[in-house]
Enzyme design. Structure first.
Site, PDB file in Angstrom:
ATOM      1  CB  VAL A 148      -0.925   0.028   1.236  1.00 25.44           C
ATOM      2  CG1 VAL A 148      -1.811   1.266   1.203  1.00 25.44           C
ATOM      3  CG2 VAL A 148      -1.782  -1.227   1.283  1.00 25.44           C
ATOM      4  CB  CYS A 149       0.971   4.228   0.396  1.00 25.20           C
ATOM      5  SG  CYS A 149       1.352   6.002   0.338  1.00 25.20           S
ATOM      6  CB  ALA A 150       5.745   4.852   0.356  1.00 26.85           C
ATOM      7  CB  THR A 167       4.171   3.721  -5.324  1.00 25.00           C
ATOM      8  OG1 THR A 167       4.336   4.039  -3.929  1.00 25.00           O
ATOM      9  CG2 THR A 167       4.919   4.746  -6.163  1.00 25.00           C
TER      10      THR A 167
END
Length: 327
Positions: free
Chosen positions: A115-117, A135
């Protein structure tokens, strides 16, 4: 039916919603199915001491990475963490210790998701080599620069490439988690969970991280006035020529301004705003496609359908089926 073990990696500075969002989705599945199905979610870290998150809230792990050795894992979920310097430059944080544990645990997992970074951690562990991934938009350039073998796409909400899933920024953890539920238990159960959360069933993986309003940031007052003019008149018979005339410009001058300041053409920008208007009506009303096409400035349902295929990748009817907020 065997319950599926989901392990969420914890580490100092992790984004809180990345950690807490997915378990909310997975736990609500239990309301919609019998006790023999569903997920067991475990938060794991290098130690069982409380882990400080980016929000300042401390989260207590259920177990350690070491204690998971030898256990078969269904899904390894890796959240992200970023740092912001004095110039407000965002940089993904990658802890080498976490990378080693993620590499080890991934080898015993049916699938891996970030998730995300968190995608930067998967990349450092070599799990994204040769794959397509996404990302958070603010660190996508970093991911591409540091890992040239990865096909980085900063637009989608999430991407699946084989048994590896990557999600975009922060709140997209809900979209990604719903997609995992749908993959495991089908769209019907995923839709029931989404309604419990009072969110869309899911934004399609290919849906942009930005709406038209957020994607193009106006650098000058004049361009901002142009954007507002489009927003106010997109549902009408707005054309490039009528817009240029309103701002006392030639069509060519208007096009140059849009290209230089917004990176797109006036016609493309007008269409993107009309698509946003149509999306809202498709999700929130039971109006016919003909009525929505007229109200959003497309004129005909065929014209609207062509615009949706270009920008969203699905038809207006399919969009309504996926994202309708009506029961």
């Amino acid at each position: 039916m065997t319950r599926r073990l989901i392990v969420i990696a914890l580490f100092e500075g992790v984004d809180l919603l990345d950690v807490t969002g997915p378990p909310e989705v997975f736990s609500l599945l239990q309301r919609e199915t019998d006790d023999s199905a569903g997920y067991d979610v475990v938060l794991a870290a290098t130690a069982t001491d409380p882990v400080p998150t980016s929000a300042g809230v401390r989260v207590v792990p259920d177990t350690t990475f070491y204690e998971l050795c030898g256990r078969a894992i269904d899904t390894l979920l890796v959240p992200g963490s970023v740092e912001v310097d004095d110039l407000r430059t965002v940089t993904a944080v990658v802890d080498s210790v976490i990378v080693e544990w993620v590499r080890d645990l991934a080898g015993r997992s049916r699938r891996v998701a970030s998730v995300c970074a968190g995608a930067h951690i998967l990349a450092a562990a070599g799990l994204l080599d040769g794959k397509r991934a996404t990302t958070h938009w603010s660190t996508a350039h970093q991911l591409a620069a540091e890992h040239p073998t990865i096909a980085v796409d900063s637009n989608p909400i999430y991407i699946r490439d084989g048994d590896v899933w990557t999600g975009a920024g922060i709140s997209s953890c809900i979209d990604l988690s719903l997609a995992l539920v749908a993959d495991d238990f089908g769209e019907v159960l995923a839709q029931k969970v989404a309604r419990q959360l009072v969110v869309y069933l899911k934004r399609s993986g290919g849906q942009n991280q930005f709406s038209a309003a957020l994607k193009h940031i106006a650098p000058t007052k004049r361009v901002e006035d142009m954007r507002l003019y489009v927003a106010e008149h997109a549902a009408n018979a707005l054309t490039v020529s009528s817009m240029a005339q309103h701002f006392h410009l030639s069509d060519r001058q208007l096009t140059r301004i849009f290209k230089a300041d917004l990176g797109t053409t006036p016609a493309a920008y007008i269409e993107s705003v009309r698509v946003e208007i149509a999306k809202q009506r498709l999700a929130s009303t039971d109006e016919t496609l003909v009525r929505i096409a007229d109200a959003s400035g497309f004129g005909t349902a065929d014209t609207m359908a062509r615009a949706f295929r270009r920008s969203v990748g699905i038809t207006p009817g399919a969009y309504r089926q996926r994202f309708s907020l009506r029961p």
